[in-house]
Write a protein that holds these residues in place. Structure first.
Motif, short mmCIF file in Angstrom:
data_model
loop_
_atom_site.label_atom_id
_atom_site.label_comp_id
_atom_site.label_asym_id
_atom_site.label_seq_id
_atom_site.Cartn_x
_atom_site.Cartn_y
_atom_site.Cartn_z
N PRO B 542 4.46 82.56 -33.82
CA PRO B 542 4.44 81.68 -35.07
C PRO B 542 5.84 81.62 -35.46
N ALA B 543 6.96 82.04 -34.70
CA ALA B 543 8.05 82.07 -35.24
C ALA B 543 8.77 80.81 -34.94
N ALA B 544 10.01 80.71 -35.26
CA ALA B 544 10.61 79.21 -35.01
C ALA B 544 11.13 78.96 -33.62
N LEU B 545 11.61 77.92 -33.43
CA LEU B 545 12.02 77.80 -32.11
C LEU B 545 13.13 78.66 -31.55
N ASN B 546 13.03 79.06 -30.38
CA ASN B 546 14.21 79.79 -29.88
C ASN B 546 14.34 79.53 -28.26
N PHE B 547 15.41 80.09 -27.77
CA PHE B 547 15.27 79.43 -25.97
C PHE B 547 14.55 80.66 -25.50
N ARG B 548 14.00 81.57 -26.01
CA ARG B 548 12.91 82.12 -25.04
C ARG B 548 11.55 81.71 -25.00
N ASP B 549 11.48 80.55 -25.80
CA ASP B 549 10.23 79.74 -26.11
C ASP B 549 10.03 78.70 -25.06
N SER B 550 8.99 78.26 -24.74
CA SER B 550 8.75 77.13 -23.96
C SER B 550 8.96 75.79 -24.47
N ILE B 551 8.67 75.73 -25.73
CA ILE B 551 9.21 74.56 -26.27
C ILE B 551 10.56 74.32 -26.50
N ALA D 174 8.18 68.48 -29.71
CA ALA D 174 8.54 67.91 -28.47
C ALA D 174 8.10 66.46 -28.36
N GLY D 175 7.07 65.99 -29.01
CA GLY D 175 6.71 64.65 -28.99
C GLY D 175 7.48 63.65 -29.73
N THR D 176 8.04 64.19 -30.97
CA THR D 176 8.99 63.44 -31.60
C THR D 176 10.13 63.35 -30.81
N ALA D 177 10.61 64.35 -30.15
CA ALA D 177 11.94 64.44 -29.36
C ALA D 177 11.81 63.10 -28.27
N ALA D 178 10.44 63.28 -27.63
CA ALA D 178 10.14 62.22 -26.46
C ALA D 178 10.17 60.90 -27.09
N HIS D 235 7.40 70.88 -19.76
CA HIS D 235 6.17 71.00 -20.01
C HIS D 235 5.55 71.88 -21.05
N GLY D 236 6.69 72.34 -21.84
CA GLY D 236 6.54 73.57 -22.57
C GLY D 236 5.49 73.57 -23.67
N TRP D 237 5.22 72.30 -24.10
CA TRP D 237 4.39 72.02 -25.23
C TRP D 237 2.92 72.24 -24.76
N LEU D 238 2.58 72.19 -23.43
CA LEU D 238 1.38 71.66 -23.09
C LEU D 238 0.32 73.15 -23.04
N PRO D 239 0.56 74.14 -22.50
CA PRO D 239 -0.35 75.32 -22.48
C PRO D 239 -0.87 75.63 -23.81
N ASP D 240 -0.05 75.79 -25.06
CA ASP D 240 -0.67 76.24 -26.22
C ASP D 240 -1.44 75.22 -26.67
N VAL D 241 -1.16 73.91 -26.57
CA VAL D 241 -2.22 72.81 -27.14
C VAL D 241 -3.53 72.76 -26.37
N TYR D 242 -3.35 72.79 -25.14
CA TYR D 242 -4.69 73.04 -24.49
C TYR D 242 -5.65 74.27 -24.85
N VAL D 243 -4.65 75.29 -25.25
CA VAL D 243 -5.69 76.50 -25.26
C VAL D 243 -6.09 76.49 -26.78
N PHE D 244 -5.30 75.95 -27.60
CA PHE D 244 -5.77 76.26 -29.17
C PHE D 244 -6.47 75.08 -29.67
N ALA D 245 -6.35 73.96 -29.12
CA ALA D 245 -7.15 72.64 -29.67
C ALA D 245 -8.68 73.03 -29.65
#
Lengths: 85, 572, 524, 531
Positions: B542-551, D174-178, D235-245
């Motif tokens: 639930p933390a903010a974005l960082n580069f260890r993070d996939s997003i 991510a979507g907004t960036a896209a 693809h980073g946004w995808l796994p969490d979305v698919y898991v928690f939606a």
């Protein structure tokens, strides 16, 4: 039972054999002539000597030469002498 | 010639094999009946002198000459049939049905081998003999017999393999399908010769014999002594007449056998060495290749089967009666088994070549052939082997087993079938000895040979007597020791066996490694990926974005890609 | 002769698939359920046999093409080789079904419904492999076979079993995917990729590319054929119930691999191309190495089924070897060995299973004396063991004989030596089983001190027979008897030998009358 | 009527998005039924369109009566009709489900702040957005629909509550960036050519000089859509979305949403911008990224213990697969891509619905917790097995045939990239086998752990485990369709549009024919010479 039977046998066979061989050699000397093969067949009493000598050679080859070389004790569990008196 | 199954009517081997199968398949009491019937039927067709015909039949698309009744094969068929009958009588009470079945099949296969007209049939029954005789050895019922039987089987399997390859090469090279003398000395010649040499127990391929034969039951070893080696002699006569390499081999065999026999303590092992020795005469005869020598080899095989069976019966009777199998345990039992002792002595004098016994009339054929072929050294060495034969089988064995110091070994009464069988065998040894023409006229080669010349008689007797002198001179030194003699079988009981099992073990040792590798591949990828992914694929924090993070990475990559591409494109 | 177009091959394919559903539905009526299995097996066999006359006449009953994708069609054809495999697997499926009834019920195994259903699908997919007319069809059936046998391997559901199941999948799926790649590649080189006697790839790509393609095929089908070093799954799969090991891991699955190998070497590449690309000899050597390796390895196994498994590894490479050499006799021998090994090995597995069902023993060292109380079983075992060793006039002999001659025809004399060595090794690892089971095991009589000879009356009395239910001993007896008949009269019944010959002749242009030279009878 | 169908296709769900919450608010019930009717209606429209375009003639609808290139045109050709049909169809499966479904990871108990009817309206909005993307021929309009669908998706995802909210927020980032990147790219193109019409753009571009601006535009568009399509490494946004939606949302968006973006990529890069050097270059880059995605997605799927997360990574792998085929761009490759889109949508939808049902309803989210499933929920087990076979690519289900076509297409493409793609596809099957057979092993052959839900639940009787009926229907129907897609692969393949698409009616474009290799290869499997 008679543990000394062997000497009796040996004596008997020796005496009989000697007589037999003497007769045989005499006859061979007189009659036999169709020798063939090696030169040694011309030697008188060759067969007798060869029988004795050949047996001696084989005996020596086996018992003296090969025996010590090749004889190994049997598996200790398989000894059997004296098991049945 | 149209293929037909009619030959089955004429084929003595077929009766014995059928009888054996019957005996093996049905309850115990059936074996005796089937034995009588099969042997009887076989004997009938032998006595009818076997039609001199070829019979072929088609099996598995092979057009086989199952039956070729020429003089040579008939000679062996006759004696095989006779010895099979003797063996059945001898084993009447001793053999259980499995043993009887194996023995009958073994004998039948041997007969079928010598009657086989083509290579395939020959191979079939050659292999059949190996299997049946293995069973016969195994049925000795002891752990030693099982181990020895396995070694025996493997040795014959190797021999059979050589034969298989040799036959294939022979046929692929355009050789005729009939079993006949091989022309040329290419690979098929040597392969088949080696295969036959295995069965003929030519050193150093002989040790299976002395290893396994003593381990069969007493009746089993009577059968064993007769068939395998003599079938090989038949094969040599048929395939390799006059192969010169056989002369030295044969001579070596004769001497090798007697030397080891002098050392040997086990009764049947001693006799086994004498099979080697005696077959050596036949091998030499085949190698000499003159009609007289070939005839001598055939005749000696005939005689040998009879007297060797008699000797093994005698040894077997001794063992059955006393329970001991080694000379060092025996001695002085002749008073308690006089008939058996006498019959053994008949066999012993036969093998030693005493006049009036069959060994004399056949062995002398070979020795004379050597002389006539101007091979004096061959003659001399064969004579030397005869001396040794008498020394060990004729003198040493009976002396220490039957005569000599009486150790008071208890002797139990044997069933009457044993003396009957021995009596018949002894009679035959004697009969052929005094009526040699009975034997000579069966031989496939015309010979004109008179054994009973004075010269021959006198030299033989001198020889034997000379040997006797020496024996009694050194008799105490000849006392058998409770020792085992190493022979070439040490090679495959020791190093070779070790090598094979090491190889197997080494391969097996690879298994855990292979399994580990497999596991590493299958589950290691799994585990490795889990580890690698532990941070990357972790659930959202639930933390903010960082580069260890996939997003974070996503946006970073997007921005970076855009930047890089823009730079590149800007340059372009 | 043009191939008759007919739907009849489907009659051989569908029974197994169609039967799966009623089998699942008859969960509560086991006898009815097994009845369905037998019915399906009978229909499959009848359909197979009905196609025999046309095939023996040189024409192959062929189905219309069923388009799957552009350039990809499902098609089945009952040519000689395929029919040989089909009839073999049909007959043995029936036998194994009977055996399964005895085995599964006497051991009170669970999940029998799923077992029989999966078995039916596996049998159908084996039939599909046999009849596949092109590579894609082959591949589809091959993959279905993999998947349908997986539950059978896992039947006992123990942890060790699950691990073996994973190994099984790891090998077979990996191979299947490589095969898929190879098939796609081949289809790109030669649209349709239909099996053509003598091969169709010659000249379609560079030598190097074809070699790489062949390696893909080799791994793809070689894994199922358990060619070293891809054999590891087979011993591992012995955790399955014995009927599964018997039919699938002695006949259907592994034969599918070996059969596929023949198809690849004979019908895709073709012997001429194999030699031209220098692939034949390496493959033959690989097969030869597998034969020796597995034989040596078998000797070290005490677990009976694992020993049989290594023997299977060894024997299958005979087929691969024949395919590699590709001379008429070698191919005929290899094709015939499919049937020969099928009958023999299934006999051995049946026997191993009967022993396990009757006594719970599965290790060779535990078998002592069982031969005397299970004589029928071990008689059948002896037939199988002798046949494996190539004993004359058991079916293994004919295949070995022809393989050896075929090897010599191609100048590969070592093949005969290898086969002979392998035969000897076969004796070396099968006969100890018989030795232990038949000739020892009863408590040794206590001999008086010093005595080393057992007298007849001192031998222990014959124990009571414990042959299990006929469901367990009749199938091995049937298989052994069939092996005997096949050995003596290889053309008896469906004519396995004729089929093998026809298959070999079709690949090699029938260049040579196979029997003329060596079995034409006396030369005078 | 025929001409207005494309308009209806977008308008009906759009209107429904307003109507359904209204009905929900006014009548308290009937919203669900209305939504269902609307979904069915949209599906019917899509089906009708799909049937109508089978003759090869696209159906165009000019919005507001303004024809292109000035007006916004909605046009359904074979390709878009297929996507529309798939999207509308998958929405039908999601529609009857509980859209606020709890997932195991969600904070317990709290219901969504939105009413049920509102969520149903949002689903319709999402559908409208996706269908709009599929139908529109206008670059900016595409952005609008993309934003509509994204916003709807964020909402639906966030409805899961708890971590889903966070996942939705991050997706939003991510979507907004896209969207922004895409919009920038469109801006560049517009500045360069003065047109936003996809048919007109190539004509104008042919006249315009190639330069940095054009390349920048193309690149930004590609990056934007790649993020939406979850192309590795974006693809980073995808796994969490698919898991928690929520279950329904996951099933729907996992099946179609990324694929619609991939469709847009194909449209823009493969068709509209293909003649542009940068467009072709980007496709080559996408090919390699697709290969990377296939491998990384498959490998990381193996690393997962949670079923849904595993499936999410599997989706990343699948998107890589589709993008490989899009990038190869031959007739065969696009056919393969479309087949794979269909097959994967069916199978992944089935699997996600099942996974969601088990995880959300029963708390069975980990692979090992599925042990013994077959003994309690045999129907679900069979469906999951069929879906897994399809995802791995085993015959006789649909996935095998798409895999076959993909392999054939990549093989025909030739070159190092083609060979690498070929190898990657084979590897992806193997990776999929590893993680999916692990699930199947648990489902069929492992015993449930002592005390677990599956171990405790009775096998029969009213207390036995059951899934909600709509879920059972969705899972079962999708599995059946997956199987049917394999058994009738030829029929499916026949109905897939051919690539390159037939000449657009009324378009002056000749740029879509620039690829000479494609023209030579017409009729036979195409071969694009890859660098």
């Amino acid at each position: 039972m008679n543990r000394h039977a062997s000497s009796w046998w040996i004596r008997g066979v020796f005496v009989t054999g000697l007589i037999f061989v003497a007769l045989l050699e005499a006859a061979a000397f007189l009659i036999a002539h169709e020798h063939h093969g090696g030169f040694w067949n011309a030697i008188p009493m060759w067969d007798l000597v060869f029988g004795f000598g050949g047996a001696a050679v084989l005996y020596l080859a086996a018992k003296r030469a090969l025996g010590p070389l090749l004889s190994r004790p049997e598996a200790p569990m398989r000894r059997s002498r004296g098991g049945r008196a | 010639m149209t293929p037909s199954w009619e030959f089955l009517i004429y084929h003595p081997g077929a009766y014995l094999i059928a009888g054996g199968l019957w005996a093996g398949l049905f309850p115990s009491y059936a074996w005796a009946t089937s034995g009588v019937f099969s042997f009887g039927a076989a004997a009938v067709f032998v006595l009818r002198r076997l039609p001199n015909l070829d019979f072929t039949a088609s099996v598995a698309d092979f057009h086989l000459i199952w039956y070729r009744g020429d003089a040579l094969s008939v000679l062996f068929t006759v004696v095989f049939t006779v010895v099979a009958g003797l063996g059945l009588i001898y084993g009447w009470y001793r053999m259980r049905r499995g043993e009887a079945a194996a023995a009958m099949i073994y004998a039948g296969c041997a007969i079928a081998t010598v009657l086989a007209g083509d290579w395939v049939t020959f191979f079939v029954f050659w292999e059949g003999m190996a299997i049946a005789s293995t069973a016969l050895i195994w049925l000795g019922g002891t752990e030693q017999s099982r181990r020895a039987g396995m070694r025996y089987l493997l040795f014959h399997a190797v021999g059979g393999a050589l034969l298989f390859v040799g036959i294939l090469l022979h046929l692929a090279g355009g050789g005729p399908i009939e079993v006949a003398a091989l022309t040329g000395t290419g690979p098929p010649f040597w392969l088949i010769l080696t295969a036959v040499a295995v069965n003929a127990a030519i050193p150093p391929l002989h040790a299976w014999l002395t290893d396994a034969y003593p381990e069969a039951s007493t009746a089993g070893s009577v059968f064993l002594s007769a068939f395998t080696t003599k079938t090989a002699v038949y094969a040599l006569l048929r395939i390799f007449p006059g192969a010169e390499v056989l002369v030295p081999l044969g001579i070596v065999m004769t001497l090798y056998g007697v030397v080891f026999a002098i050392l040997e303590n086990d009764v049947r092992r001693l006799l086994g060495y004498h099979i080697v020795s005696q077959v050596g005469y036949m091998v030499t005869g085949v190698g000499l290749g003159t009609p007289l020598a070939l005839a001598g080899a055939a005749a000696h095989a005939y005689s040998h089967i009879l007297y060797k069976a008699l000797l093994f019966m005698g040894a077997g009777a001794l063992i059955e009666a006393t329970g001991f199998r080694r000379l060092s345990d025996l001695g002085g039992v002749w008073r308690r088994m006089r008939f058996m002792t006498a019959m053994y002595l008949v066999g012993a004098v036969s093998i030693s070549g005493w006049p009036l016994f069959n060994g004399f009339v056949s062995k002398s054929l070979i020795v004379s052939a050597a002389a006539e072929a101007h091979a004096p050294w061959t003659e001399l060495l064969l004579t030397l082997a005869a001396v040794g034969t008498f020394l060990s089988v004729g003198l040493k064995l009976p002396w220490f087993a039957f005569f000599g110091a009486d150790r008071g070994v208890a002797v139990r009464k044997l069933p009457s079938n044993i003396p009957i069988a021995m009596g018949i065998a002894g009679f035959l040894c004697f009969a052929y000895g005094v009526l040699p023409f009975m034997l000579y006229r069966m031989l496939p080669w015309e010979i004109d040979y008179r054994p009973f010349t004075f010269d021959h008689l006198s030299s033989s007797l001198q020889l034997l007597v000379g040997t006797g002198f020496l024996f009694f001179l050194v008799v105490r030194k000849l006392t058998p020791a409770e020792k085992r003699t190493l022979d070439v079988d040490w090679l495959w009981r020791g190093p070779l066996r070790g090598a094979v099992s090491d190889a197997g073990r080494a391969l097996r040792g690879l298994a855990p490694a292979a399994q580990e590798a497999r596991r590493w591949v299958v589950t290691g990828i799994d585990a490795g990926l889990r580890r690698a992914a532990a941070g990357r694929a972790a659930p959202v924090a639930p933390a903010a974005l960082n580069f260890r993070d996939s997003i974070g990475w996503t946006i970073f990559f997007a921005a970076a890609a855009a930047a890089i591409l823009l730079v590149i494109l800007d340059r372009a | 002769m043009t191939d008759p177009v007919s739907l009849r091959p489907f009659a051989a394919l569908l029974p197994g698939i169609v039967a799966a559903l009623p089998i699942l539905l008859c969960r509560r009526r086991p006898n009815l359920r097994e009845g369905v299995t037998f019915l399906a097996g009978a229909v499959q066999l009848a359909a197979a046999v009905s196609m025999l006359p046309a095939t023996l006449d040189g024409a192959a009953v062929t189905t219309p093409e069923i388009a799957l994708l552009p350039g990809v069609a499902l098609q089945f054809r009952a040519d000689a080789l395929g029919l040989l495999f089909l009839i073999l697997s049909s007959v043995l499926w029936l036998a194994t079904s009977a055996y399964s009834v005895g085995y599964m019920r006497s051991l009170k195994y669970g999940h029998q419904t799923g077992y029989f259903a999966a078995f039916a699908v596996a049998a159908a997919s084996a039939a599909g492999i046999a009849l596949a007319a092109n590579l894609v069809t082959f591949l589809i059936c091959y993959e279905i076979l993999t998947v349908s046998t997986w539950p059978l391997v896992l039947h006992l559901r123990k942890p060790r079993v699950l691990a073996s199941g994973r190994a099984y999948l790891a090998y077979t799926l990996f191979a299947g995917q490589l095969l898929l790649g190879a098939v796609v590649w081949t289809a790109a080189l030669a649209p349709g990729a239909g099996f053509t006697p003598g091969g169709f790839l010659a000249g379609s790509a560079s030598d190097g590319a074809l070699r790489v393609l062949f390696v893909l095929f080799l791994v793809g089908v070689g894994a199922k054929a358990a060619v070293f070093p891809l054999h590891g799954w087979l011993p591992a799969a012995m955790v399955a119930p014995t009927p599964v090991s018997a039919l699938l891991h002695a006949v259907a699955v592994v034969k599918a691999g070996a059969f596929g190998m023949l198809r690849i070497t004979g019908w895709v590449f073709g012997p001429d191309l194999m030699w031209a690309l220098d692939l034949a000899l390496p493959l033959a050597l690989l097969a030869g190495g597998t034969i020796l390796f597995a034989s040596l390895r078998a000797m070290t196994e005490d677990h009976l089924k694992r020993r049989l498994a290594y023997s299977t590894v060894s024997q299958l490479s005979y087929i691969v070897l024949g395919g590699a050499i590709g001379s008429p006799l070698a191919l005929a021998g290899a094709a015939f060995h499919i049937a020969a090994h099928g009958f023999l090995k299934i006999t051995l597995f049946f026997c191993a299973g009967s022993v396990y069902a009757a006594t719970g023993k599965d290790r060779i060292s535990q078998l002592g004396g069982l031969g005397r109380i299970m004589p029928i079983t071990f008689a059948a075992f002896a037939v199988g063991a002798l046949g494996m060793a190539g004993f004359p006039f058991l079916p293994g002999f004919l295949s070995k004989w022809n393989l050896g001659l075929g090897g010599m025809d191609s100048g590969q004399h070592w093949v005969a030596a290898l086969l002979a060595t392998s035969g000897a090794l076969n004796l070396a690892y099968y006969f100890p089983v018989l030795k232990t089971a038949v000739f020892e095991g009863s408590p040794a009589p206590r001999l008086p001190y010093g005595r080393t000879i057992v007298r007849a009356e001192e031998l222990p009395p014959r124990p009571r027979l414990i042959e299990p239910t006929p469901w367990l001993w009749a199938p091995p007896v049937f298989a052994a008897a069939a092996a005997l008949v096949l050995g003596l009269f290889p053309d008896f019944g469906p004519g396995f030998w004729s089929l093998a010959e026809a298959a070999a002749a079709s690949v090699t242009d029938g260049a040579r009358d196979l029997t003329a030279l060596y079995r034409g009878g006396p030369s005078r | 009527m025929r001409e207005s169908l494309p308009g209806l296709l977008v308008a009906v769900p759009l209107a429904g998005a307003a109507l359904v919450p209204l009905i929900g608010a006014l009548f308290r019930r009937g919203a669900r039924e209305t939504a269902l009717v609307l979904h069915a209606g949209v599906f019917a429209i899509a089906l009708a369109l799909f049937a109508l375009v089978q003759d090869g003639a696209p159906i165009a609808y000019a919005m507001g009566g303004w024809p292109g290139p000035w007006g916004i045109e909605l046009r359904l050709d074979g390709l878009s009709a297929l996507m529309a049909l798939l999207t509308a169809g998958m929405a039908c499966f999601a529609a009857p489900l509980d859209l606020s479904g709890r997932r195991s990871g969600a904070a317990g108990g709290r219901t969504s702040p939105f009413g049920d009817s509102l969520l149903r309206g949002v689903l319709l909005l999402l559908l409208a957005g996706l269908l709009g993307i599929v139908a529109t021929r206008d670059l900016f309009n595409l952005f609008v629909f993309m934003e509509i669908s994204s916003l709807a998706a964020y909402t639906l995802i966030a409805a899961g509550g708890g971590k889903a909210t966070i996942a939705a927020f991050r997706y939003l980032l991510a979507g907004t960036a896209a969207g922004s990147l895409y919009l920038f790219g469109v801006g560049f193109l517009y500045a360069l050519t003065g047109t936003l019409n996809m048919d007109d753009l190539p004509v104008q571009l042919a006249a315009a000089a190639p330069g940095a601006a054009l390349a920048t535009g193309v690149t930004l568009i590609a990056i934007g859509l790649s993020i939406k399509a979850a192309l590795f490494p974006l693809h980073g946004w995808l796994p969490d979305v698919y898991v928690f939606a929520p279950t329904a949302t996951t099933g729907f968006i996992a099946a179609v949403m990324a694929k619609v973006s991939a469709y847009a990529l194909l449209r823009l890069l493969g068709e509209t911008l293909f003649g542009v050097e940068a467009g072709a270059f980007v496709l080559d880059v996408l090919l390699w990224l697709g290969i990377g995605g296939v491998l990384v997605g498959g490998a990381l799927a193996i690393a997962q213990t949670d079923v849904a997360r595993m499936l999410a990574w599997s989706s990343i792998s699948a998107m890589g697969t589709i993008l490989i085929a899009v990038a190869v761009g031959s007739e065969l490759a696009v056919t393969a891509a479309l087949f794979h889109v269909v097959a994967h949508a069916l199978a992944k939808g089935c699997f996600f619905f099942a996974a969601g049902a088990l995880a959300g309803g029963l708390g069975l989210s980990r692979v090992q917790s599925w042990a013994g499933l077959a003994s309690r929920l045999p129907g679900t087990a069979v469906a999951v097995t069929v879906a897994a076979f399809s995802l791995i690519g085993l015959p006789p289900v649909a996935g095998f045939f798409s895999k076959y076509l993909l392999l054939a297409a990549t093989w025909n493409a030739g070159g190092a990239a083609g060979a690498a793609a070929f190898a990657a596809l084979i590897a992806s099957s193997l990776l999929a086998a590893v993680y999916l057979f692990r699930v199947l092993e648990a489902v069929w052959f492992r015993s449930p752990a002592q005390g677990s839900l599956l171990a405790e639940a009775p096998r029969t009787g009213p207390e036995r485990l059951r899934l909600p009926r709509p879920l059972v229907f969705a899972v079962g129907a999708l599995a059946a369709l997956t199987l049917a897609g394999g058994l009738f692969a030829a029929a499916v393949e026949r109905r897939l549009p051919r690539w390159p698409l037939p000449e657009p009616v009324g378009a002056a474009s000749d740029l879509s024919r620039l690829d000479s290799a494609r023209q030579e290869g017409a009729g036979t499997p195409g071969r694009r010479v890859l660098r």
